[in-house]
Design an enzyme around this catalytic site. Structure first.
Site, PDB file in Angstrom:
ATOM      1  N   LYS A  13       1.079  -0.623   0.318  1.00 32.89           N
ATOM      2  CA  LYS A  13       0.212   0.056   0.320  1.00 32.89           C
ATOM      3  C   LYS A  13       0.883   1.089   0.322  1.00 32.89           C
ATOM      4  CE  LYS A  13      -4.186  -1.757   2.726  1.00 32.89           C
ATOM      5  NZ  LYS A  13      -4.609  -1.080   3.626  1.00 32.89           N
ATOM      6  N   ASP A  77      -9.494   2.223   4.738  1.00 35.03           N
ATOM      7  CA  ASP A  77      -9.634   1.329   5.070  1.00 35.03           C
ATOM      8  C   ASP A  77     -10.626   0.320   4.302  1.00 35.03           C
ATOM      9  OD1 ASP A  77     -10.947  -0.742   6.896  1.00 35.03           O
ATOM     10  OD2 ASP A  77     -13.039  -0.353   7.105  1.00 35.03           O
ATOM     11  N   PHE A 160      -4.372  -9.776  -4.270  1.00 35.71           N
ATOM     12  CA  PHE A 160      -4.609 -10.594  -2.711  1.00 35.71           C
ATOM     13  C   PHE A 160      -6.310 -10.763  -2.298  1.00 35.71           C
ATOM     14  CE2 PHE A 160      -5.883  -7.198  -0.117  1.00 35.71           C
ATOM     15  CZ  PHE A 160      -5.453  -5.762  -1.324  1.00 35.71           C
ATOM     16  N   LYS A 183      -4.653  -2.854 -12.289  1.00 38.59           N
ATOM     17  CA  LYS A 183      -5.752  -2.253 -11.590  1.00 38.59           C
ATOM     18  C   LYS A 183      -5.342  -1.540 -10.874  1.00 38.59           C
ATOM     19  CE  LYS A 183      -6.909  -4.747  -7.004  1.00 38.59           C
ATOM     20  NZ  LYS A 183      -6.013  -5.167  -5.614  1.00 38.59           N
ATOM     21  N   ARG A 189      -8.789   1.487  -4.675  1.00 40.93           N
ATOM     22  CA  ARG A 189      -7.807   2.603  -3.368  1.00 40.93           C
ATOM     23  C   ARG A 189      -7.205   3.616  -4.510  1.00 40.93           C
ATOM     24  NH1 ARG A 189      -7.255  -1.213  -0.326  1.00 40.93           N
ATOM     25  NH2 ARG A 189      -5.931  -2.395  -1.738  1.00 40.93           N
TER      26      ARG A 189
HETATM   27  P1  IMP Z   1      -7.516  -3.376   5.241  1.00 39.38           P
HETATM   28  O1  IMP Z   1      -8.465  -2.211   4.637  1.00 39.38           O
HETATM   29  O2  IMP Z   1      -6.473  -3.423   4.788  1.00 39.38           O
HETATM   30  O3  IMP Z   1      -8.191  -2.859   6.512  1.00 39.38           O
HETATM   31  O4  IMP Z   1      -8.316  -4.092   4.568  1.00 39.38           O
HETATM   32  C1  IMP Z   1      -9.872  -5.255   4.373  1.00 39.38           C
HETATM   33  C2  IMP Z   1      -9.613  -6.453   3.710  1.00 39.38           C
HETATM   34  O5  IMP Z   1     -10.381  -6.738   2.426  1.00 39.38           O
HETATM   35  C3  IMP Z   1      -8.461  -7.100   3.099  1.00 39.38           C
HETATM   36  O6  IMP Z   1      -7.504  -7.934   4.356  1.00 39.38           O
HETATM   37  C4  IMP Z   1      -8.968  -8.278   2.082  1.00 39.38           C
HETATM   38  O7  IMP Z   1      -9.533  -9.227   2.335  1.00 39.38           O
HETATM   39  C5  IMP Z   1     -10.446  -7.224   1.711  1.00 39.38           C
HETATM   40  N1  IMP Z   1      -9.958  -5.709   0.326  1.00 39.38           N
HETATM   41  C6  IMP Z   1      -9.358  -4.938   0.490  1.00 39.38           C
HETATM   42  N2  IMP Z   1      -9.247  -4.330  -0.879  1.00 39.38           N
HETATM   43  C7  IMP Z   1      -8.560  -5.471  -2.030  1.00 39.38           C
HETATM   44  C8  IMP Z   1      -8.476  -5.623  -3.246  1.00 39.38           C
HETATM   45  O8  IMP Z   1      -7.998  -4.970  -4.000  1.00 39.38           O
HETATM   46  N3  IMP Z   1      -8.612  -6.912  -3.282  1.00 39.38           N
HETATM   47  C9  IMP Z   1      -8.695  -7.794  -2.733  1.00 39.38           C
HETATM   48  N4  IMP Z   1      -9.612  -7.709  -1.547  1.00 39.38           N
HETATM   49  C10 IMP Z   1      -9.016  -6.816  -0.718  1.00 39.38           C
END
Ligand code: IMP
Length: 205
Positions: A13, A77, A160, A183, A189
């Site tokens: 990130k 988030d 992922f 992507k 994001r």
């Molecule tokens: P966090 O924002 O890092 O807490 O991510 C939350 C969760 O959302 C991740 O662990 C993934 O399960 C899912 N997630 C968020 N963005 C993506 C993405 O771009 N691809 C796949 N899963 C995502």
């Protein structure tokens, strides 16, 4: 040059935000590099609330420590929303079936729950909210989505999390089959980070 502290432990990130913020007069560092690593309970009910909780907690820690007084603190988030499942896993995407459960199992569970659901009812999206806390204490949050449908089978070796099971109509393949640079241009994001960049250009330069 002013600092932006990005509240993440995820180096992927951090790399992405550095690329998108390129050319702006900011030095972007992780909370670990800033020595401000902290666990924040994600008790919000929306992506926005959770992003704000994280950013304000790190900003408070920085101000209390008397360091990075004029830094901007950012946090994100994100998650995967499936309309037919009432928006699940949503803000619980990381915690869905337990944080230690492999995504191959989480993804198969969603595919099973969607079995037999017609194409028009398979709509789903990734959502990202990014909160920015400015040195004067004000906070702004931006959000964007990456729209698609729950696929019929998991595919792809890139990305992922839930990437293998989101079919992206505009690309004709699953998100897990998109190269990272492809992507990032259309992702939740990537687009939310572009909005955050605009915010920085307007508010802080
Ligand atoms: P966090 O924002 O890092 O807490 O991510 C939350 C969760 O959302 C991740 O662990 C993934 O399960 C899912 N997630 C968020 N963005 C993506 C993405 O771009 N691809 C796949 N899963 C995502």
């Amino acid at each position: 040059m002013r600092d932006i502290i990005f509240a993440t432990g995820n180096m992927g990130k951090l790399r992405e935000i550095k690329q998108i913020m390129e050319g702006l007069p900011y030095n972007i560092i992780s909370m670990k590099e800033a020595g401000l690593e902290t666990e924040v309970d994600e008790t919000g009910e929306t992506f926005e609330e959770n992003a704000i909780l994280k950013a304000t907690a790190i900003a408070k820690k920085a101000r209390e420590a008397g360091v990075y007084g004029d830094a901007i603190v950012m946090a994100d988030d994100s998650g995967f929303e499936v309309d037919h499942l009432g928006g699940k896993p949503g803000i619980y995407s990381a915690r869905f079936m337990g944080t230690d459960t492999p995504y191959s199992i989480k993804n198969q569970k969603i595919l099973d729950e969607m079995e037999g659901v017609p194409e028009e009812d398979r709509t789903a999206r990734f959502v990202a909210a990014i909160a920015c806390v400015f040195p004067d204490g004000t906070c702004e949050v931006v959000r964007d989505t990456f729209e698609g449908r729950v696929a019929h089978e998991a595919k792809g070796i890139y990305g992922f999390g839930y990437d293998p099971i989101m079919y992206v109509p505009e690309k004709g393949c699953n998100s897990g089959e998109l190269l990272p640079e492809e992507k990032n241009k259309i992702s939740h994001r990537g687009k939310a980070l572009m909005k955050a960049r605009k915010l920085l250009e307007e508010k802080a330069l």
